[in-house]
Scaffold this active site. Structure first.
Site, short mmCIF file in Angstrom:
data_model
loop_
_atom_site.label_atom_id
_atom_site.label_comp_id
_atom_site.label_asym_id
_atom_site.label_seq_id
_atom_site.Cartn_x
_atom_site.Cartn_y
_atom_site.Cartn_z
N VAL A 236 1.78 -11.76 5.12
CA VAL A 236 3.18 -11.38 4.53
C VAL A 236 2.77 -10.27 3.67
CG1 VAL A 236 5.24 -12.02 3.51
CG2 VAL A 236 4.22 -13.59 4.82
N TYR A 237 1.87 -10.49 3.12
CA TYR A 237 1.43 -9.17 1.86
C TYR A 237 0.96 -8.18 2.73
CZ TYR A 237 -1.13 -6.89 -2.08
OH TYR A 237 -1.69 -6.19 -2.87
N ALA A 238 0.00 -8.30 3.69
CA ALA A 238 -0.43 -7.23 4.30
C ALA A 238 0.54 -6.35 5.05
CB ALA A 238 -1.42 -7.81 5.30
#
Ligand code: NAD
Length: 242
Positions: free
Chosen positions: A152-154
């Site tokens: 998700v962060y990436a």
């Protein structure tokens, strides 16, 4: 020796801690006055005391739509000018995708993508009118390599890298430089949300950086002569085996 950013007015979002704080303090050391935007009131008060007139502190929760909308007008009301805008505030969601909850996903994508796009959109007319300005975005190594422990962060940082590269092409003719810094793991509070085993592994290998390492890269980008743009810097610990 003259200071490289003397007389400049810079803004750093999420500037009360970690990479944002290191960025703000490195610019102050080079003579800039820095508007530190953060939701952490206590940290802002401490910074005001520490740096006096070299900082303007602005408490704002950028996830609040009205605070986000009012950000650039509020700053310009105080400073009249913005030379440098460092979009840095960000959140982290790591771990397996199946475990990520809706609220955490929404807040992170909102802050890491929507808020950055809106803040940059709002500061651009001012910079275009002046024919000069620097925009920096804190992206991440995770925006360049598919880091499997944080999908998700990436995704948010890949989006940011795309944003930086496209908006740069729009505003470059107006004398505005747009660059990003993409750090690997940096010792900040954000890393406390890393999966525990991943953090321990990084600590054991000595493969973590300091926020000041990132600030030095940012300062290098900012202090090049204006006919040069350092576009996007990836900075990671030498021991980080990715
Ligand atoms: P940090 O948690 O130390 O600092 C983040 C700051 O942002 C804090 O002061 C926090 O109060 C502020 N903030 C958070 N939500 C906010 C909101 N809604 N409104 C206003 N302020 C808010 O984290 P950091 O590691 O310094 O992260 C800064 C940036 O660096 C983020 O964009 C992050 O994705 C990126 N980054 C961090 C690392 C790392 O390993 N630490 C690596 C690559 C990229």
């Amino acid at each position: 020796m003259s200071k490289a950013l003397l007389g400049k007015i810079a803004v750093v979002t999420g500037g009360a801690s970690g990479i944002g704080l290191a960025s703000a303090e490195s610019m102050i050391a080079e003579g800039a006055q820095v508007v530190i935007v953060d939701r952490d009131q206590a940290a802002l008060q401490a910074l005001q005391q520490k740096h006096g007139d070299a900082v303007v502190t602005l408490e704002a929760d950028l996830l609040d739509p009205e605070s986000c909308r009012a950000l650039i007008p509020r700053i310009l009301e105080k400073t009249k000018v913005i030379d440098i805008f460092h979009a840095n505030a960000g959140l982290y969601v790591g771990g397996d995708l199946v475990d990520a909850d809706n609220d955490a996903i929404d807040r992170m994508l909102n802050l890491n993508i929507n808020v950055v796009i809106k803040n940059v959109r709002d500061v651009l007319p001012h910079m275009i009118e002046r024919g000069v300005g620097d925009i920096l975005v804190t992206s991440s190594l995770a925006g360049h390599y598919p880091t499997p422990w944080e999908p998700v962060y990436a995704s948010s940082k890949w989006a940011m890298n795309c944003f930086v590269q496209t908006v740069r092409r729009q505003v470059c003719p107006h004398g505005i430089r747009v660059g990003s810094v993409s750090p690997g793991p940096v010792i900040t509070t954000l890393l406390s949300d890393w999966p525990a085993e991943k953090l321990q592994e990084a600590k054991d290998k000595g493969s973590l950086m300091e926020a000041s390492d990132v600030a030095e890269a940012l300062l290098f980008m900012l202090t090049r002569p204006r006919h040069v743009t350092i576009r996007d810097v990836v900075i990671l610990p030498s021991q980080f085996d990715l």
